[in-house]
Scaffold this active site. Structure first.
Site, PDB file in Angstrom:
ATOM      1  N   GLY A 288       0.779  -1.234   0.000  1.00 47.68           N
ATOM      2  CA  GLY A 288       0.000   0.000   0.000  1.00 47.68           C
ATOM      3  C   GLY A 288       0.807   1.278   0.000  1.00 47.68           C
ATOM      4  O   GLY A 288       0.253   2.367   0.133  1.00 47.68           O
ATOM      5  N   GLU A 330       4.175  -6.376   1.214  1.00 49.91           N
ATOM      6  CA  GLU A 330       3.675  -6.681  -0.130  1.00 49.91           C
ATOM      7  C   GLU A 330       3.497  -5.440  -1.004  1.00 49.91           C
ATOM      8  O   GLU A 330       2.382  -5.117  -1.393  1.00 49.91           O
ATOM      9  CB  GLU A 330       2.313  -7.383  -0.007  1.00 49.91           C
ATOM     10  CG  GLU A 330       2.344  -8.649   0.807  1.00 49.91           C
ATOM     11  CD  GLU A 330       0.955  -9.220   1.083  1.00 49.91           C
ATOM     12  OE1 GLU A 330       0.842 -10.442   1.222  1.00 49.91           O
ATOM     13  OE2 GLU A 330      -0.008  -8.433   1.154  1.00 49.91           O
ATOM     14  N   PRO A 331       4.573  -4.731  -1.320  1.00 49.19           N
ATOM     15  CA  PRO A 331       4.399  -3.546  -2.169  1.00 49.19           C
ATOM     16  C   PRO A 331       4.141  -3.922  -3.629  1.00 49.19           C
ATOM     17  O   PRO A 331       4.759  -4.844  -4.154  1.00 49.19           O
ATOM     18  CB  PRO A 331       5.754  -2.834  -2.041  1.00 49.19           C
ATOM     19  CG  PRO A 331       6.726  -3.915  -1.724  1.00 49.19           C
ATOM     20  CD  PRO A 331       5.982  -4.986  -0.968  1.00 49.19           C
ATOM     21  N   ARG A 333       2.290  -1.174  -6.227  1.00 49.13           N
ATOM     22  CA  ARG A 333       2.307   0.109  -6.933  1.00 49.13           C
ATOM     23  C   ARG A 333       3.643   0.839  -6.839  1.00 49.13           C
ATOM     24  O   ARG A 333       4.116   1.402  -7.833  1.00 49.13           O
ATOM     25  CB  ARG A 333       1.214   0.994  -6.324  1.00 49.13           C
ATOM     26  CG  ARG A 333       1.048   2.329  -6.957  1.00 49.13           C
ATOM     27  CD  ARG A 333       0.230   3.265  -6.047  1.00 49.13           C
ATOM     28  NE  ARG A 333      -0.948   2.648  -5.487  1.00 49.13           N
ATOM     29  CZ  ARG A 333      -2.148   2.648  -6.073  1.00 49.13           C
ATOM     30  NH1 ARG A 333      -2.325   3.252  -7.222  1.00 49.13           N
ATOM     31  NH2 ARG A 333      -3.177   2.072  -5.492  1.00 49.13           N
ATOM     32  N   ARG A 374      -8.309   4.299 -13.822  1.00 48.10           N
ATOM     33  CA  ARG A 374      -8.116   4.833 -12.474  1.00 48.10           C
ATOM     34  C   ARG A 374      -8.658   6.263 -12.308  1.00 48.10           C
ATOM     35  O   ARG A 374      -9.135   6.628 -11.248  1.00 48.10           O
ATOM     36  CB  ARG A 374      -6.631   4.773 -12.078  1.00 48.10           C
ATOM     37  CG  ARG A 374      -6.095   3.337 -12.032  1.00 48.10           C
ATOM     38  CD  ARG A 374      -4.761   3.222 -11.316  1.00 48.10           C
ATOM     39  NE  ARG A 374      -4.897   3.482  -9.908  1.00 48.10           N
ATOM     40  CZ  ARG A 374      -4.684   4.640  -9.323  1.00 48.10           C
ATOM     41  NH1 ARG A 374      -4.230   5.667 -10.035  1.00 48.10           N
ATOM     42  NH2 ARG A 374      -4.872   4.798  -8.042  1.00 48.10           N
ATOM     43  N   TYR A 378     -11.283   6.189  -9.447  1.00 49.99           N
ATOM     44  CA  TYR A 378     -10.819   6.734  -8.158  1.00 49.99           C
ATOM     45  C   TYR A 378     -10.638   8.240  -8.185  1.00 49.99           C
ATOM     46  O   TYR A 378     -10.039   8.792  -7.258  1.00 49.99           O
ATOM     47  CB  TYR A 378      -9.465   6.121  -7.769  1.00 49.99           C
ATOM     48  CG  TYR A 378      -9.369   4.627  -7.847  1.00 49.99           C
ATOM     49  CD1 TYR A 378     -10.182   3.827  -7.055  1.00 49.99           C
ATOM     50  CD2 TYR A 378      -8.452   4.015  -8.690  1.00 49.99           C
ATOM     51  CE1 TYR A 378     -10.074   2.441  -7.113  1.00 49.99           C
ATOM     52  CE2 TYR A 378      -8.343   2.637  -8.756  1.00 49.99           C
ATOM     53  CZ  TYR A 378      -9.157   1.859  -7.967  1.00 49.99           C
ATOM     54  OH  TYR A 378      -9.054   0.495  -8.025  1.00 49.99           O
ATOM     55  N   CYS A 405     -17.168   5.888 -25.565  1.00 49.50           N
ATOM     56  CA  CYS A 405     -18.478   6.535 -25.542  1.00 49.50           C
ATOM     57  C   CYS A 405     -18.916   6.746 -24.113  1.00 49.50           C
ATOM     58  O   CYS A 405     -19.806   6.051 -23.606  1.00 49.50           O
ATOM     59  CB  CYS A 405     -19.487   5.682 -26.286  1.00 49.50           C
ATOM     60  SG  CYS A 405     -19.207   5.773 -28.022  1.00 49.50           S
ATOM     61  N   GLU A 406     -18.278   7.683 -23.454  1.00 53.32           N
ATOM     62  CA  GLU A 406     -18.529   7.898 -22.031  1.00 53.32           C
ATOM     63  C   GLU A 406     -17.915   9.256 -21.687  1.00 53.32           C
ATOM     64  O   GLU A 406     -16.720   9.461 -21.937  1.00 53.32           O
ATOM     65  CB  GLU A 406     -17.809   6.772 -21.270  1.00 53.32           C
ATOM     66  CG  GLU A 406     -18.092   6.703 -19.836  1.00 53.32           C
ATOM     67  CD  GLU A 406     -19.006   5.541 -19.452  1.00 53.32           C
ATOM     68  OE1 GLU A 406     -19.466   4.781 -20.327  1.00 53.32           O
ATOM     69  OE2 GLU A 406     -19.275   5.426 -18.267  1.00 53.32           O
ATOM     70  N   TYR A 435      -1.865  -1.030 -11.942  1.00 56.14           N
ATOM     71  CA  TYR A 435      -3.324  -1.016 -12.016  1.00 56.14           C
ATOM     72  C   TYR A 435      -3.867  -0.319 -13.265  1.00 56.14           C
ATOM     73  O   TYR A 435      -4.972   0.204 -13.240  1.00 56.14           O
ATOM     74  CB  TYR A 435      -3.928  -0.399 -10.738  1.00 56.14           C
ATOM     75  CG  TYR A 435      -3.436  -1.089  -9.482  1.00 56.14           C
ATOM     76  CD1 TYR A 435      -3.813  -2.397  -9.203  1.00 56.14           C
ATOM     77  CD2 TYR A 435      -2.562  -0.456  -8.593  1.00 56.14           C
ATOM     78  CE1 TYR A 435      -3.350  -3.051  -8.068  1.00 56.14           C
ATOM     79  CE2 TYR A 435      -2.095  -1.104  -7.460  1.00 56.14           C
ATOM     80  CZ  TYR A 435      -2.487  -2.399  -7.200  1.00 56.14           C
ATOM     81  OH  TYR A 435      -2.031  -3.048  -6.087  1.00 56.14           O
TER      82      TYR A 435
HETATM   83  C1  LIG Z   1      -3.371  -7.980   0.242  1.00 55.48           C
HETATM   84  C2  LIG Z   1      -2.719  -6.960  -0.597  1.00 55.48           C
HETATM   85  N1  LIG Z   1      -1.381  -6.903  -0.598  1.00 55.48           N
HETATM   86  C3  LIG Z   1      -0.714  -6.006  -1.356  1.00 55.48           C
HETATM   87  C4  LIG Z   1      -1.385  -5.093  -2.142  1.00 55.48           C
HETATM   88  C5  LIG Z   1      -0.571  -4.144  -2.947  1.00 55.48           C
HETATM   89  O1  LIG Z   1      -0.904  -2.845  -2.732  1.00 55.48           O
HETATM   90  P1  LIG Z   1      -0.036  -1.688  -3.395  1.00 55.48           P
HETATM   91  O2  LIG Z   1       0.010  -1.943  -4.847  1.00 55.48           O
HETATM   92  O3  LIG Z   1      -0.813  -0.469  -3.062  1.00 55.48           O
HETATM   93  O4  LIG Z   1       1.297  -1.728  -2.755  1.00 55.48           O
HETATM   94  C6  LIG Z   1      -2.789  -5.096  -2.149  1.00 55.48           C
HETATM   95  C7  LIG Z   1      -3.546  -4.091  -2.899  1.00 55.48           C
HETATM   96  O5  LIG Z   1      -3.967  -3.102  -2.341  1.00 55.48           O
HETATM   97  C8  LIG Z   1      -3.469  -6.065  -1.361  1.00 55.48           C
HETATM   98  O6  LIG Z   1      -4.786  -6.124  -1.374  1.00 55.48           O
HETATM   99  N1  LIG Z   2      -6.662  -1.005  -8.067  1.00 57.15           N
HETATM  100  C1  LIG Z   2      -6.340  -0.076  -7.041  1.00 57.15           C
HETATM  101  C2  LIG Z   2      -5.572  -0.678  -5.962  1.00 57.15           C
HETATM  102  C3  LIG Z   2      -6.112  -1.999  -5.616  1.00 57.15           C
HETATM  103  C4  LIG Z   2      -5.677  -2.443  -4.364  1.00 57.15           C
HETATM  104  C5  LIG Z   2      -5.876  -3.897  -4.225  1.00 57.15           C
HETATM  105  N2  LIG Z   2      -6.236  -4.275  -2.888  1.00 57.15           N
HETATM  106  C6  LIG Z   2      -5.702   1.148  -7.617  1.00 57.15           C
HETATM  107  O1  LIG Z   2      -5.572   1.270  -8.786  1.00 57.15           O
HETATM  108  O2  LIG Z   2      -5.328   2.047  -6.928  1.00 57.15           O
END
Ligand SMILES: Cc1ncc(COP(=O)(O)O)c(C=O)c1O
Ligand SMILES: N[C@@H](CCCC[NH3+])C(=O)O
Length: 477
Positions: A288, A330-331, A333, A374, A378, A405-406, A435
């Protein structure tokens, strides 16, 4: 760029009309400038003013692979992955022999990426049978893979246990017997974690916060289901409880939520030790960590994140009187996101008159919400730059929109683009490595773009472009 621009300032574009500039967006002194925090590390402007990545000019990539195109800077991706790996290995070295990094495949996965993860000594977090299959085909050893999911199917669990995954993260009470039953069938002991809903309100968009009570993930700590799950897992000899897991959300810049989450997880960890005499060997704090999409974001360095999390874990273990378990994170993004930009060709350009005598410039590109959902989903902010050339024209506040078309089909809500940007120009949107391809769709029967990895003057296809024939082939007739 500074963030000091007044909210709602009026900007006069070349046609004399005005449009509203968001508070964080400052008109650039030079529309050709590339802010280093937004671009993958090998991206530069070449002598002709066009963008280059990994030593290749974008025009060359477009000639070979077409547009829209996701362009991934391999050096950047691997450097970020290694930075997380090393930062966590170092910060936790004395506490628990180094923390493990599980790259979150959901942000972007292809077998080529899985190969880097495997070669570079990271582990893989998967959230479906498909991600698991790509990881395995890319050569990630089963024991370095985690399987997540709030509704895993029996066949996904079967595939994971057959591959010998290192962990299955249990997400519901019903899943405990399901995993145990499949493990018994296969005559294996399944290593499991329990995903705990720790009740943290992460400071992020509500759609991507995952540890408050009223959502679908995990087992509630406050409601007692997490402890019920612990007892149920300990009662099944086909399961080996490795540890507790929490993931509080995504695109987070403030480590306060991780502090609360780690404290609550470790309280439960200690309670399990004291009540059942079971010392869980591991703990997973999830991912996250935020990245920069625009100048409004300032991400934390992996070293800062790792050091702070190590302090938090060390202190909480001391308070709880337990040994420090092996930590993992668990990174997704923060590794994949900044590595990639999307290359589009510009088509129609319109100045649309708004109420009060203002106007907004709409710059249409040949992709849109099918390759980047996104912004619509979001309300995410992105930036963009003219990629095929440098321009001496003044910047005009523009909205980059797609071809769907949106009316919500917006890629970049606000950006200063040169007033002479027009049909046939290439436009690049940075920060699209996470993502975007992984959430891409075929809306309007638009084929999904290719992903190409560039390094040292060589471009290699990671995912090929879909064709209309692919779409026709899905039609059952
Ligand atoms: C369980 C879990 N681990 C890791 C991630 C990876 O998150 P991020 O890509 O924000 O690091 C997510 C997505 O939010 C998740 O649901
Ligand atoms: N899909 C989301 C993050 C998903 C996170 C998964 N738990 C995004 O684009 O920001």
């Amino acid at each position: 760029m500074a963030h000091s621009h007044e909210a709602g300032a009026l900007h006069a574009p070349h046609n004399g009309a005005t449009a509203v500039v968001p508070a964080w967006l400052t008109p650039p002194a030079d529309v050709n400038e590339l802010l280093p925090q937004l671009w993958a590390r090998t991206v530069t402007r070449g002598a002709d003013g066009s963008l280059q990545v990994g030593g290749i000019a974008v025009a060359e990539l477009v000639e070979q692979f077409g547009t829209p195109l996701y362009v991934l800077d391999e050096e950047d991706f691997r450097a970020r992955a290694a930075q997380f790996r090393d930062a966590f290995a170092t910060a936790f070295a004395d506490l628990c022999g180094g923390a493990d990094v599980y790259y979150a495949a959901k942000s972007f996965i292809a077998t080529g990426v899985a190969r880097w993860i495997s070669e570079d000594g990271l582990n893989l977090d998967t959230a479906s049978g498909g991600e698991l299959a790509l990881g395995l085909r890319g050569g990630v050893p089963g024991e370095r893979i985690a399987l997540h999911g709030n509704n895993k199917s029996r066949s996904e669990i079967h595939a994971a246990l057959t591959a010998g995954v290192g962990r299955i993260v249990l997400d519901s009470l019903g899943e405990i017997d399901l995993v145990a039953d499949v493990a018994r069938e296969l005559d294996v002991v399944a290593p499991v974690f329990i995903r705990v809903t720790v009740g943290v309100e992460a400071h992020t968009h509500s759609y991507i916060a995952t540890a408050h009570e009223d959502q679908k993930f995990g087992l509630s700590l406050a409601g007692g289901q997490a402890l019920t799950a612990v007892e149920a897992v300990l009662a099944r000899p086909e399961l080996s409880l490795r540890g507790l897991h929490s993931h509080i959300g995504s695109q987070i810049f403030d480590l306060g939520g991780f502090e609360v989450s780690a404290r609550r997880l470790l309280e439960l960890h200690a309670r399990i030790e004291h009540s059942y005499g079971v010392t869980l060997p591991e703990i997973d704090l999830g991912g996250g960590f935020g990245m920069a999409y625009t100048s409004e974001h300032t991400p934390l360095a992996p070293e800062r994140i790792a050091t702070r999390l190590a302090e938090i874990v060390a202190r909480e273990c001391l308070v709880q009187g337990v040994a420090v378990p092996k930590v993992s994170v668990e990174p997704g993004r923060a590794i994949s996101g900044p590595s990639t930009f999307t290359l589009y060709e510009v088509g129609a350009v319109k100045d649309v008159a708004l109420e009060g005598g203002t106007s907004r410039r709409y710059v249409s590109v040949d992709g849109g919400m099918s390759d980047n959902i996104r912004t619509a989903l979001y309300d995410a902010d992105y930036s963009a730059t003219l990629a095929s050339r440098a321009s001496q024209a003044p910047g005009v506040l523009s909205r980059v929109v797609g071809k769907h078309c949106e009316s919500g089909d917006v890629v970049v809500k606000d950006e200063f683009l040169p007033s002479d940007a027009g049909a046939g120009d290439l436009l690049a949107v940075p920060g699209t490595g996470a993502y975007c391809r992984s959430m891409a769709s075929n809306y309007n029967q638009v084929p999904r773009p290719a992903v190409v990895a560039v390094r040292d003057g060589v471009a290699r296809l990671l995912v090929r472009r879909e064709t209309p024939e692919d779409l026709l082939a899905l039609d059952a007739g």
